[in-house]
Each structure stands twice: as C-alpha cells, then as structure tokens.
Design an enzyme around this catalytic site. Sequence first.
Site, PDB file in Angstrom:
ATOM      1  N   LYS A   1      17.819  37.354  -6.533  1.00  0.00           N
ATOM      2  CA  LYS A   1      18.842  36.373  -6.928  1.00  0.00           C
ATOM      3  C   LYS A   1      20.058  36.490  -6.025  1.00  0.00           C
ATOM      4  O   LYS A   1      20.380  37.576  -5.548  1.00  0.00           O
ATOM      5  CB  LYS A   1      19.275  36.647  -8.372  1.00  0.00           C
ATOM      6  CG  LYS A   1      18.455  35.894  -9.398  1.00  0.00           C
ATOM      7  CD  LYS A   1      19.235  35.817 -10.697  1.00  0.00           C
ATOM      8  CE  LYS A   1      18.414  35.211 -11.811  1.00  0.00           C
ATOM      9  NZ  LYS A   1      19.094  35.327 -13.109  1.00  0.00           N
TER      10      LYS A   1
ATOM     11  N   SER B   1      27.026  32.571 -18.666  1.00  0.00           N
ATOM     12  CA  SER B   1      27.573  32.831 -17.321  1.00  0.00           C
ATOM     13  C   SER B   1      27.268  31.658 -16.403  1.00  0.00           C
ATOM     14  O   SER B   1      28.090  31.284 -15.554  1.00  0.00           O
ATOM     15  CB  SER B   1      26.969  34.108 -16.749  1.00  0.00           C
ATOM     16  OG  SER B   1      27.267  35.207 -17.559  1.00  0.00           O
TER      17      SER B   1
ATOM     18  N   HIS C   1      29.572  37.780 -24.244  1.00  0.00           N
ATOM     19  CA  HIS C   1      29.056  39.147 -24.042  1.00  0.00           C
ATOM     20  C   HIS C   1      29.931  40.162 -24.786  1.00  0.00           C
ATOM     21  O   HIS C   1      29.435  41.077 -25.432  1.00  0.00           O
ATOM     22  CB  HIS C   1      29.066  39.520 -22.552  1.00  0.00           C
ATOM     23  CG  HIS C   1      28.094  38.770 -21.696  1.00  0.00           C
ATOM     24  ND1 HIS C   1      28.475  38.126 -20.536  1.00  0.00           N
ATOM     25  CD2 HIS C   1      26.760  38.584 -21.806  1.00  0.00           C
ATOM     26  CE1 HIS C   1      27.422  37.570 -19.972  1.00  0.00           C
ATOM     27  NE2 HIS C   1      26.358  37.830 -20.716  1.00  0.00           N
TER      28      HIS C   1
ATOM     29  N   ARG D   1      22.090  33.027 -28.912  1.00  0.00           N
ATOM     30  CA  ARG D   1      23.113  32.021 -29.226  1.00  0.00           C
ATOM     31  C   ARG D   1      22.534  30.871 -30.024  1.00  0.00           C
ATOM     32  O   ARG D   1      23.097  30.432 -31.013  1.00  0.00           O
ATOM     33  CB  ARG D   1      23.720  31.472 -27.918  1.00  0.00           C
ATOM     34  CG  ARG D   1      24.522  32.503 -27.170  1.00  0.00           C
ATOM     35  CD  ARG D   1      24.709  32.120 -25.727  1.00  0.00           C
ATOM     36  NE  ARG D   1      23.419  32.057 -25.038  1.00  0.00           N
ATOM     37  CZ  ARG D   1      23.274  31.952 -23.742  1.00  0.00           C
ATOM     38  NH1 ARG D   1      24.318  31.837 -22.966  1.00  0.00           N
ATOM     39  NH2 ARG D   1      22.073  31.926 -23.190  1.00  0.00           N
TER      40      ARG D   1
HETATM   41  O1  PNS Z   1      21.478  38.240 -18.623  1.00  0.00           O
HETATM   42  P1  PNS Z   1      20.039  37.942 -18.352  1.00  0.00           P
HETATM   43  O2  PNS Z   1      19.871  37.485 -16.918  1.00  0.00           O
HETATM   44  O3  PNS Z   1      19.460  36.976 -19.348  1.00  0.00           O
HETATM   45  O4  PNS Z   1      19.243  39.335 -18.525  1.00  0.00           O
HETATM   46  C1  PNS Z   1      17.855  39.394 -18.325  1.00  0.00           C
HETATM   47  C2  PNS Z   1      17.354  40.858 -18.310  1.00  0.00           C
HETATM   48  C3  PNS Z   1      18.165  41.701 -17.341  1.00  0.00           C
HETATM   49  C4  PNS Z   1      17.496  41.442 -19.694  1.00  0.00           C
HETATM   50  C5  PNS Z   1      15.847  40.828 -17.924  1.00  0.00           C
HETATM   51  O5  PNS Z   1      15.681  40.048 -16.784  1.00  0.00           O
HETATM   52  C6  PNS Z   1      15.280  42.219 -17.659  1.00  0.00           C
HETATM   53  O6  PNS Z   1      15.174  43.027 -18.538  1.00  0.00           O
HETATM   54  N1  PNS Z   1      14.944  42.491 -16.372  1.00  0.00           N
HETATM   55  C7  PNS Z   1      14.428  43.777 -15.957  1.00  0.00           C
HETATM   56  C8  PNS Z   1      12.965  43.690 -15.528  1.00  0.00           C
HETATM   57  C9  PNS Z   1      12.063  43.839 -16.719  1.00  0.00           C
HETATM   58  O7  PNS Z   1      12.106  44.807 -17.455  1.00  0.00           O
HETATM   59  N2  PNS Z   1      11.201  42.820 -16.890  1.00  0.00           N
HETATM   60  C10 PNS Z   1      10.293  42.748 -18.005  1.00  0.00           C
HETATM   61  C11 PNS Z   1      10.994  42.160 -19.222  1.00  0.00           C
HETATM   62  S1  PNS Z   1       9.865  41.694 -20.429  1.00  0.00           S
END
Ligand code: PNS
Length: 163
Positions: A41, A132, A17, A94
């Site tokens: 979660k 993570s 990150h 990645r």
């Molecule tokens: O680190 P992560 O868990 O891969 O991050 C995922 C994240 C936070 C980027 C994604 O889950 C997100 O944007 N969640 C917010 C809800 C949202 O906007 N959902 C529609 C996405 S297309």
Amino acid sequence: MRRAIYPGSFDPVTNGHLDIIARGCKLFDEIIIAILVNPEKKPFFSVDERRDMLNAVLGELDRGSCNLLVDSFEGLLVHYAVAQNAQAIVRGIRAISDYEYELQMALMNRRLEPTIETVFMMPAEAYSYVSSRLVKEVFLLGGTLDGLVPSSVADRMKQKIAK
Ligand code: PNS
C-alpha cells in the site's frame, strides 16, 4: 494481565479509533495499538509518522489504569498477537457494512490461532461514518476535519501537503 492488540492502518488515526481505544481500556489492562506495515500500500503517512501521531494523541486519552503502547507489525496478525502474549484482538464495527469483512477476518484468525479471541466494539454514533479513507478524501478536497480527527492530526495533514 489482560492484554489486547488493536490492529489497523491508522492512516491517520481518527476520533473513531480513539473512541474504540477508550472503550477497550475499560476491558483490558493493556492495549497495544499495532500499525500494519503493508509494503503493497502507498500510505499518506509513513509508519513512523503514524506512530508519532498516535503517541501524541494517546497522551490526552481517558485511559483509566490501562497501559497503552504503540507498535508496528508485519505478517500475520495472530502471530504478532501470540508473540505479544495477548489474549484478544480488538476491532471496531461502525455499521453493518463493516460486519462481513470483520467476521471473515475474525473467523480466519480464530482458525489460524484458536487461543486468540476477537472482541468487536461499537464506537459512539457520532463516529459511525468516520474512516481514515474518508478523512483523507475530505481533507484533500478542502473539507473541514473538525471533530473527525484530533487537531494535531489535522495539523500534520496540512504540514504534509504544504511540503
Ligand atoms: O485498519 P485496517 O486497514 O482495516 O486493518 C486491517 C488489519 C491490519 C487488521 C488486517 O489487514 C490485518 O490483520 N492484516 C495483517 C495480515 C493478516 O493477519 N491477514 C489475515 C487476516 S484474516
């Protein structure tokens, strides 16, 4: 003023990150590292703990003139990005396995909010397998986290388990 959102769970923040944030600093004047609050979660660290750890490690980051902020958000990412007057969302890719999910999210986000661009960045190869999820698994099974997370994060993980 070029402002980007770097969203994620950051449970916990990894060196991968931080590598992405440092690279993003070359492109943006400000990056808001936005922790998703996801009531569904069960995280290892609370949002407050994740925010504290991020703030601590960002102090040591080579950021040039880029302003770095840590925040949290609920709901749709694009709504948050618009509310913050951001032009872009930064995501790290990645390996090819990340691409499908990231592409889906980027295209859905574009459909929801065409004014926000998603910018994909590749971390250094050394972090191409660091996540993570794996960091937590390795830690809980007694493996070393040297080089995977900042030492302050590894310490926080040890403290958490000791409690
Ligand atoms: O680190 P992560 O868990 O891969 O991050 C995922 C994240 C936070 C980027 C994604 O889950 C997100 O944007 N969640 C917010 C809800 C949202 O906007 N959902 C529609 C996405 S297309």
